[in-house]
Write an enzyme that holds these catalytic residues in place. Structure first.
Site, PDB file in Angstrom:
ATOM      1  CG  ASP A  12      13.811  25.169  47.343  1.00 14.59           C
ATOM      2  OD1 ASP A  12      14.311  25.620  48.388  1.00 14.59           O
ATOM      3  OD2 ASP A  12      13.330  25.900  46.458  1.00 14.59           O
ATOM      4  CB  SER A  13      10.680  26.544  50.301  1.00 14.84           C
ATOM      5  OG  SER A  13      11.511  27.383  49.527  1.00 14.84           O
ATOM      6  CB  CYS A  75      15.545  25.001  51.073  1.00 14.08           C
ATOM      7  SG  CYS A  75      14.812  26.422  51.873  1.00 14.08           S
ATOM      8  CD  GLU A 154       8.662  30.744  43.890  1.00 16.12           C
ATOM      9  OE1 GLU A 154       7.711  30.163  43.359  1.00 16.12           O
ATOM     10  OE2 GLU A 154       9.672  30.147  44.340  1.00 16.12           O
ATOM     11  CB  CYS A 186      18.463  32.807  48.645  1.00 17.09           C
ATOM     12  SG  CYS A 186      16.744  32.504  48.223  1.00 17.09           S
ATOM     13  CG  HIS A 188      14.116  31.741  44.692  1.00 18.71           C
ATOM     14  ND1 HIS A 188      14.180  30.698  45.581  1.00 18.71           N
ATOM     15  CD2 HIS A 188      12.848  31.761  44.212  1.00 18.71           C
ATOM     16  CE1 HIS A 188      12.995  30.119  45.639  1.00 18.71           C
ATOM     17  NE2 HIS A 188      12.169  30.735  44.822  1.00 18.71           N
TER      18      HIS A 188
HETATM   19  N1  DGL Z   1      14.512  28.138  49.115  1.00 18.88           N
HETATM   20  C1  DGL Z   1      14.633  29.298  49.983  1.00 18.88           C
HETATM   21  C2  DGL Z   1      16.080  29.463  50.414  1.00 18.88           C
HETATM   22  O1  DGL Z   1      16.993  29.068  49.739  1.00 18.88           O
HETATM   23  C3  DGL Z   1      14.150  30.547  49.296  1.00 18.88           C
HETATM   24  C4  DGL Z   1      12.671  30.599  49.131  1.00 18.88           C
HETATM   25  C5  DGL Z   1      11.936  30.607  50.436  1.00 18.88           C
HETATM   26  O2  DGL Z   1      11.999  31.586  51.206  1.00 18.88           O
HETATM   27  O3  DGL Z   1      11.295  29.608  50.706  1.00 18.88           O
HETATM   28  O4  DGL Z   1      16.306  29.995  51.457  1.00 18.88           O
END
Ligand code: DGL
Length: 265
Positions: A12-13, A75, A154, A186, A188
């Site tokens: 993931d990011s 992600c 975050e 998403c 998060h």
């Molecule tokens: N992991 C990203 C997503 O699910 C969210 C966080 C980001 O923007 O990197 O799109």
């Protein structure tokens, strides 16, 4: 080495993908997991397609060094823009998060009105819209980017007053559109379930893609005879590209348990 013993690689990011890891741990307790959070380059959701595809390829190459048997692109922004490029470049099974969430939403909606909330990149890609339409042409889709949810998560601001205010603002279009199903598109957003649920009301079903993804991972491993039935308990390794302590501090909120094994790469 017996391939079944190899880990599932998840990237993931940043931290958000841990919501997917949590579900994999729950549904597949025997599986080993290697997680990579690209905390140096988070967020992906505000970046271009080219950047997201490049980062995603690098992330998979990193996970392959750990001898993984499968990749989970936790992600949504990467799944939207990079999944097809990753599948072309790498030969192991690669699971994204868009299809499982879209399938679930189409299965539960009664009034055929589905909402999607996600990062700007995911909404811009229209991948949820296309996937839902592919599954059911009769469904109408209302999409809304909610970029502020990522920094709020975050920071660990899951239910503070400003979070409620922001959620109300973002979700007003969903209430007006009378959707009965909302995809949390998403990584998060499952952390804001309480806030989102209270704004949308009890009648709106919230689709948490993490659960659906873990189910899909389980199905694929079974079909490919790659399930790890050789151990009783999975081993977990976490890698990040920056700020391991911050990751560690917040990880508990995402995972529900503390993490021990973390390294910066
Ligand atoms: N992991 C990203 C997503 O699910 C969210 C966080 C980001 O923007 O990197 O799109």
């Amino acid at each position: 080495m017996d391939k079944r013993k190899c880990a599932i690689g998840v990237f993931d990011s940043g931290l958000g993908g841990l919501t997917v890891v949590k579900e994999i741990m729950k549904q597949l307790p025997n599986e080993n997991i290697v997680y990579f959070g690209d905390t140096a380059r988070v967020p992906y959701g505000t970046k271009s397609k080219e950047a997201i595809v490049r980062f995603s390829k690098e992330n998979v190459s990193f996970l392959l060094k750990h001898n993984v048997k499968m990749i989970v692109v936790a992600c949504n922004s990467s799944s939207s823009f990079a999944l097809s490029s990753l599948r072309k470049k790498f030969s192991l099974p690669i699971v994204g998060v868009i299809e499982p969430g879209a399938k679930k939403a189409c299965a539960v909606t009664k009034n055929k009105k589905i909402g999607v909330i996600a990062t700007s990149a995911t909404i811009q890609s229209q991948k949820y819209f296309q996937m839902i339409k592919k599954i059911s042409k009769r469904v109408t889709v209302r999409s809304q980017a909610c970029p502020l949810f990522v920094p709020l998560a975050e920071e660990g601001w899951f239910s503070q007053k400003p979070t409620y205010g922001i959620a109300k603002e973002y979700l007003s279009v969903m209430i007006k559109s009378k959707i009965d199903t909302l995809i949390l598109g998403c990584t998060h957003y499952p952390l804001f379930k309480k806030v989102i649920g209270s704004v949308m009301g009890k009648k709106v079903f919230l689709v948490d893609s993490a659960k659906e993804v873990a189910r899909e991972v389980k199905d694929i491993l079974k079909k490919m005879d790659l399930e790890n039935s050789l151990s009783n308990e999975g081993r977990y390794q976490f890698f990040v590209s920056d700020k391991p302590q911050h990751f560690k501090d917040l990880a508990k909120r995402f995972l529900g348990c503390p993490i021990k094994n973390i390294k910066k790469v």
